[in-house]
Design an enzyme around this catalytic site. Structure first.
Site, PDB file in Angstrom:
ATOM      1  N   ASP A  25       0.866  -1.163   0.000  1.00 48.89           N
ATOM      2  CA  ASP A  25       0.000   0.000   0.000  1.00 48.89           C
ATOM      3  C   ASP A  25       0.914   1.228   0.000  1.00 48.89           C
ATOM      4  OD1 ASP A  25      -2.492   1.481   0.320  1.00 48.89           O
ATOM      5  OD2 ASP A  25      -1.833   1.814   2.384  1.00 48.89           O
ATOM      6  N   ASP A  27       0.010   5.233   1.066  1.00 51.90           N
ATOM      7  CA  ASP A  27      -0.072   6.223   2.142  1.00 51.90           C
ATOM      8  C   ASP A  27      -0.074   5.519   3.493  1.00 51.90           C
ATOM      9  OD1 ASP A  27      -0.227   8.915   2.982  1.00 51.90           O
ATOM     10  OD2 ASP A  27      -2.341   8.661   3.451  1.00 51.90           O
TER      11      ASP A  27
END
Length: 342
Positions: A25, A27
């Site tokens: 992922d 952020d």
């Protein structure tokens, strides 16, 4: 056999198969805003040095893969657009499979989704009068009342409704702000319908990303249990919760089984330990200082001082607690830290 080795066996991966691709992922894992998260650059560079393919899986529907790749590269991690797998790309691929090239799609979204649809050979239209076959929805930060009404009217007619991702909130400058899931929730309440979602935690985006890496045993690394970890688990991947973003160890303790990670990472610098653990190499010594201590209302985790900063011992603590929880016991965090090195 370690928990990770059992996980691999249960999903049909031959014993001894190493982690041969890692999906991240973004952020809260690789960066927060314009800044790299501590440990991210060295951790991912270490994978590059070992020849392990890397990919980035994002639910963000507002930015293109090219923009995301440039952002990661600017942090000091050379990244090509093909290394980035976005929920708009996966949605466009699924719409192409479902309706064929050139199909007319009513768009609720912005650049990331519109470019993905166009690149997939789909035709974007603006109105029901153009006879679209489906509505594709991603986050549009500039959507107005008229746009919401248009979407509600289209959904109410029975038009097939697809969405990039269900993220209810995203991190803003000073608080969490509405994500695509907030608008999906509102439209679902208005129309009594639910969209087909392809982004995390749907396995659609995970299997797409795993195939792009060509990995036999991918690892999904994320900071959210409800999207990254659940999505990886649903796809049959090993998963790792990194404690640099949204969810912490107390969240992991209370997580539903589908949201429980295989591994815990204080930062991405701990990836070498996880790669070894995935091969079945023991990481924590016997008597690792973890127990369930009795309390007036049930039991609680108790970790010896040395175990409080040992990721492998904390993984053992969580597995011990989860086993008890699944047997119907009430387990409190006790002295389990929220983050490692608290």
């Amino acid at each position: 056999m370690t928990e990770a080795a059992e996980h691999a066996r249960d999903h049909g991966v031959p014993a001894g198969t190493p982690i041969d691709g890692v999906l991240f992922d973004l952020d809260g894992v690789v960066y927060h805003g314009p800044e790299a998260i501590p440990g991210a650059v060295t951790g991912i560079t270490g994978l590059h040095d070992r020849g392990i393919p890397v990919g980035y899986v994002t639910n963000n529907a507002t930015r293109t893969a090219e923009v995301v790749a440039a952002h990661i590269s600017d942090l000091g991690i050379p990244t090509a657009p093909t290394d980035v797998i976005t929920s708009p790309q996966v949605l466009a691929a699924r719409l192409n499979e479902e309706y064929g090239a050139g199909a007319k799609i009513l768009l609720v979204g912005t650049t990331g989704l519109s470019e993905a649809l166009t690149q997939a050979g789909l035709t974007i239209v603006d109105s029901l009068e153009d006879s679209p076959v489906a509505l594709a929805q991603g986050l549009d930060p500039h959507i107005d009342y008229a746009g919401i009404v248009r979407a509600a009217e289209a959904i109410t007619t029975g038009l097939d409704w697809w969405a990039t991702n269900p993220d209810f909130s995203i991190v803003g400058r000073a608080s969490r702000v509405p994500g695509n899931g907030a608008f999906l929730d509102m439209l679902s309440r208005l129309t009594d319908r639910q969209p087909r979602i392809v982004g995390k935690p749907s396995p659609d985006v995970m299997t797409h990303a795993g195939k792009r890496l060509g990995a036999a045993r991918p690892l999904m690394v994320g900071d959210r249990l409800d999207t990254d970890i659940e999505g990886g688990n649903r796809a049959g991947f090993d998963t790792a919760l990194v404690l640099t973003g949204v969810h912490d160890l107390h969240d992991a303790l209370a997580a539903d089984p589908i949201r429980r990670p295989t591994f815990i990472l204080p930062t991405l610098d701990d990836l070498p330990r996880v790669l070894d653990a995935a091969m079945g190499r023991p990481q924590a010594p016997e008597g690792n200082g973890v127990e369930l201590a009795p309390t007036a209302g049930g039991r609680e985790l108790h970790l010896a001082e040395a175990a409080l900063t040992d990721p492998a011992a904390i993984e053992d603590a969580l597995r011990l607690a989860w086993q008890a929880i699944d047997a119907g016991e009430s387990i409190e965090p006790g002295n389990l830290p929220r983050r490692i090195d608290d």
